[in-house]
Design a protein around this motif. Structure first.
Motif, PDB file in Angstrom:
ATOM      1  N   UNK A 137       7.099  12.205 -11.612  1.00 15.59           N
ATOM      2  CA  UNK A 137       6.761  10.771 -11.594  1.00 15.59           C
ATOM      3  C   UNK A 137       5.916  10.431 -10.374  1.00 15.59           C
ATOM      4  N   UNK A 138       6.263  11.013  -9.222  1.00 15.83           N
ATOM      5  CA  UNK A 138       5.469  10.761  -8.014  1.00 15.83           C
ATOM      6  C   UNK A 138       4.058  11.318  -8.176  1.00 15.83           C
ATOM      7  N   UNK A 139       3.946  12.477  -8.828  1.00 10.60           N
ATOM      8  CA  UNK A 139       2.626  13.068  -9.057  1.00 10.60           C
ATOM      9  C   UNK A 139       1.784  12.164  -9.948  1.00 10.60           C
ATOM     10  N   UNK A 140       2.426  11.499 -10.902  1.00 12.05           N
ATOM     11  CA  UNK A 140       1.702  10.607 -11.807  1.00 12.05           C
ATOM     12  C   UNK A 140       1.236   9.333 -11.103  1.00 12.05           C
ATOM     13  N   UNK A 141       1.829   9.045  -9.936  1.00  9.10           N
ATOM     14  CA  UNK A 141       1.485   7.846  -9.170  1.00  9.10           C
ATOM     15  C   UNK A 141       0.742   8.178  -7.884  1.00  9.10           C
ATOM     16  N   UNK A 142       0.120   9.347  -7.829  1.00  9.42           N
ATOM     17  CA  UNK A 142      -0.620   9.788  -6.653  1.00  9.42           C
ATOM     18  C   UNK A 142      -1.923   9.008  -6.554  1.00  9.42           C
ATOM     19  N   UNK A 143      -1.979   8.051  -5.646  1.00  7.24           N
ATOM     20  CA  UNK A 143      -3.139   7.166  -5.552  1.00  7.24           C
ATOM     21  C   UNK A 143      -4.386   7.884  -5.043  1.00  7.24           C
ATOM     22  N   UNK A 144      -4.199   9.027  -4.372  1.00  9.99           N
ATOM     23  CA  UNK A 144      -5.372   9.769  -3.924  1.00  9.99           C
ATOM     24  C   UNK A 144      -6.077  10.452  -5.096  1.00  9.99           C
ATOM     25  N   UNK A 145      -5.374  10.619  -6.192  1.00  9.38           N
ATOM     26  CA  UNK A 145      -5.954  11.249  -7.379  1.00  9.38           C
ATOM     27  C   UNK A 145      -6.173  10.239  -8.500  1.00  9.38           C
TER      28      UNK A 145
END
Length: 513
Positions: free
Chosen positions: A395-403
Motif C-alpha cells: 500500500x505504501x508503494x502504491x502511494x509513493x509520491x516520488x513515483x
C-alpha cells in the motif's frame, strides 16, 4: 511481597528480552522505528483496520526500512519498491522463507503454499504451478476466460441496481480458477463449492490479522485453551475454520478423482499433475502436494481476482471520464458488432492502463504475505537478524509520491507515454517478490483483463440515484484484515447500447465466438 517481587522480575525479564532482541548480536543497529512501550511494544499505535497506513506514516519519519515490535514479535517493514527489490528479489536466496505463526497451525492453513517454509515441499508446489500456470501454459485458458467473462456480462445485465454485484464478481472469479484447477463448472448461483471457499477465506482473513498472530505467538499457551474457556472464542473460530478448510481441500479434489475414474475428466491442473506422477514411487507424497497446492490456488485466486474487480468497478463509478475514454478506444478498434478478445489487447493501451492503475491504486493484499530472513544480513548499515519477519508494504508503494504524482487520484494516464503507448511500469508489486512471487500471476492478469475490457465494452457504471433522481454520493470504505476490498457501495449498471436485453446480448456474445 513475594508476588510483588515476582511481578517486577517478570517485567524486567520481558524488558531485557526485548532489549536483546532489538540489539541482536552485532554492533550494527536495527532499522529505526517508533519507541515501543514495555511489553506491548507498538501494538497500541498500529491501526487495527489498516496497519499499512500506520507503517506508511512512520515511513515519513523513519524512512523506507522500519523496525516495529508487537508484544514480543519484532518485524521489519519495507515501504518502498527500491528496498523490496534490493532485498526480496536481488537477495531472494535469503528472504524466501516464511515466519512460523501460531495462527497458521491453529486454523489449519499451514498446508497452503503461501505459508510453507522455504524447502523441498514448497519447491514441489512451485513445480506444479509452473506446469499449469507459467506464461506459456496460461495461454490455454484464454478461451475459457473469455467465455466466463461473457457470462459475467449476462449476470450484470440482470442486476441493474448492482444488488448482487459482489456475488456476481466472486462467482465469476471462482468459476475461472475452478475450471483451470479442477475442470469444474460452477453453477451461476449458490454453487456449493464456491460457498465453501467463501466461508473458508472469510475465516482465513480473520485468522491472519497481524495483531491476532502477535498475541498468540507471544503467548502460545493460549492455543491450548479449551474452546469452552471464557475468552477463548478464537479456539471455537479455529475449529470452524478447520472444518471449512478440510472441505475446501477435499471436495473439489475428489470431484477430479471421480471423473478420472469414470474417464470423463477434462484437462486441469489436478488431472494433468496426477497423470504425470502416477508412476512415481512416492505417489502419495505427490498426490498430497497436488491436493494442497490446488486448494491454495483455488482459494487465493478467487479472492484476489474478485476483490480487484470490485476495486475497478468502484473507480469506474467515481471516475466516469475514465470509462468513457476507454469505451471510445474500444469502439475505435473493435467496433460495436462484437466483443473484444485477446487479439485486441495490444491495440488497447488505455484499457491496459486502467488495469495497471487498478492494481496500483489499491493492492488488495496491502501487506502481502510476510517473508522471513534465512540468515542474518546487513542493509545500508542496518542489521537484519536471522528469522526476522519482513513485511512488504504494498500500500505504501502504491502511494509513493516520488513515483506516482497525486497517488490518491485514479489516473490511468500515469501509465501512458506522450506518444500514446504504455510505459515500463506494470504496477505488479501486489503479486509479491522474488522466489515468492505469485505463480498464478499470468492467469490472474488475463482473467482481470478479459473481465475489465468486456465490462467496459458493454456497460456504464454510474452512481445510484435517489427517488428524486439525484446521485447518491458516498465515501468509499474498505474492509479490514490481511486482504482488503471495497465495502458494498451503491451503483447503477446500464447497457451502452439502447434496447440491449438478454437476447441481444446473447447474440452479441455468439457473434464474438
Amino acid at each position: 511481597m513475594e508476588l510483588y517481587i515476582a511481578v517486577i522480575a517478570f517485567v524486567l525479564f520481558i524488558l531485557l528480552t526485548n532489549l536483546v532482541q532489538r540489539q541482536g548480536n552485532t554492533d550494527l543497529p536495527l532499522p529505526p522505528g517508533p519507541t515501543p512501550l514495555p511489553i506491548l511494544g507498538n501494538l497500541l499505535a498500529i491501526r487495527r483496520d489498516a496497519p499499512w497506513k500506520t507503517y506508511k506514516e512512520w515511513g515519513a519519519t523513519y524512512g523506507d526500512l522500519i523496525y516495529t515490535r508487537t508484544l514480543r514479535q519484532g518485524a521489519i517493514v519495507i515501504n518502498s519498491e527500491k528496498v523490496a527489490r534490493a532485498l526480496l528479489e536481488h537477495r531472494s536466496y535469503n528472504y524466501s522463507d516464511r515466519p512460523r505463526f501460531a495462527t497458521i497451525e491453529l486454523f489449519g492453513i499451514a498446508f497452503r503454499t503461501v505459508f510453507l517454509p522455504y524447502g523441498d515441499t514448497w519447491r514441489l508446489h512451485r513445480r506444479l504451478y509452473h506446469q499449469a500456470f507459467s506464461a506459456d501454459a496460461a495461454v490455454q485458458y484464454r478461451p475459457m476466460q473469455l467465455r466466463k467473462g461473457r457470462q459475467l456480462l449476462l449476470d450484470l445485465l440482470g442486476d441493474p441496481e448492482g444488488n448482487d454485484l459482489e456475488a456476481h464478481l466472486q462467482n465469476h472469479s471462482a468459476s475461472i480458477i475452478m475450471s483451470a484447477v479442477y475442470d469444474y463448472d460452477t453453477q451461476p448461483r449458490d454453487d456449493p463449492l464456491v460457498a465453501i471457499v467463501k466461508g473458508a477465506m472469510k475465516m482465513v482473513i480473520v485468522a491472519s490479522t497481524p495483531d491476532k498472530a502477535a498475541i498468540l505467538d507471544a503467548y502460545p499457551i493460549l492455543t491450548r485453551l479449551p474452546p469452552w474457556f471464557p475468552g477463548a472464542s478464537f479456539r471455537r473460530h479455529a475449529l470452524n475454520c478447520r472444518s471449512y478448510i478440510s472441505d475446501m481441500v477435499e471436495k473439489p479434489f475428489e470431484h477430479v478423482k471421480k471423473n478420472m475414474a469414470a474417464g470423463t475428466a477434462g484437462p486441469s491442473m489436478v488431472s494433468e499433475s496426477l497423470r504425470k506422477f502416477e508412476a512415481e514411487d512416492d505417489y502419495g507424497l505427490y498426490e498430497q502436494a497436488i491436493k494442497n497446492s490446488s486448494a491454495t490456488a483455488f482459494s487465493a485466486a478467487s479472492e484476489t481476482t474478485y476483490s480487484t474487480l470490485l476495486v475497478f468497478i468502484l473507480q469506474m463509478v467515481l471516475n466516469p471520464h475514465v470509462q468513457e475514454r476507454a469505451n471510445v478506444e474500444i469502439e475505435s478498434i473493435v467496433g460495436t458488432d462484437r466483443l473484444p478478445d485477446f487479439g485486441d489487447r495490444p491495440s488497447l493501451p488505455y484499457v491496459e492502463a486502467i488495469l495497471r492503475e487498478t492494481l496500483r491504486f489499491y493492492p488488495v493484499s496491502p501487506l502481502g504475505i510476510p517473508h522471513a530472513s534465512v540468515n542474518s544480513d546487513t542493509y545500508e548499515g542496518y542489521h537484519i537478524p536471522k528469522g526476522t519477519v519482513i513485511i512488504a508494504n504494498h500500500w505504501a508503494m502504491s502511494r509513493d509520491e516520488s513515483k506516482y504524482k497525486n497517488p490518491c487520484d485514479f489516473s490511468p494516464e500515469r501509465f501512458i507515454t506522450t506518444t500514446g503507448g504504455l510505459n515500463d511500469d506494470t504496477a505488479t508489486f501486489g503479486f509479491g517478490w522474488g522466489r515468492r512471487i505469485c505463480p498464478g500471476r499470468f492467469v490472474a492478469d488475463a482473467s482481470l483483463w478479459s473481465a475489465i475490457v468486456s465490462m467496459l465494452a458493454v456497460f456504464k457504471f454510474t452512481k445510484a440515484k435517489d427517488s428524486q433522481g439525484r446521485d447518491l454520493d458516498f465515501e468509499p470504505k474498505w474492509t479490514a484484515g490481511a486482504a482488503s476490498r471495497p465495502v458494498k457501495f451503491p451503483c447503477r449498471i446500464t447497457p451502452r447500447q439502447a434496447g440491449m436485453d438478454s437476447k441481444k446480448l446473447a447474440q452479441l456474445i455468439d457473434s464474438s465466438m
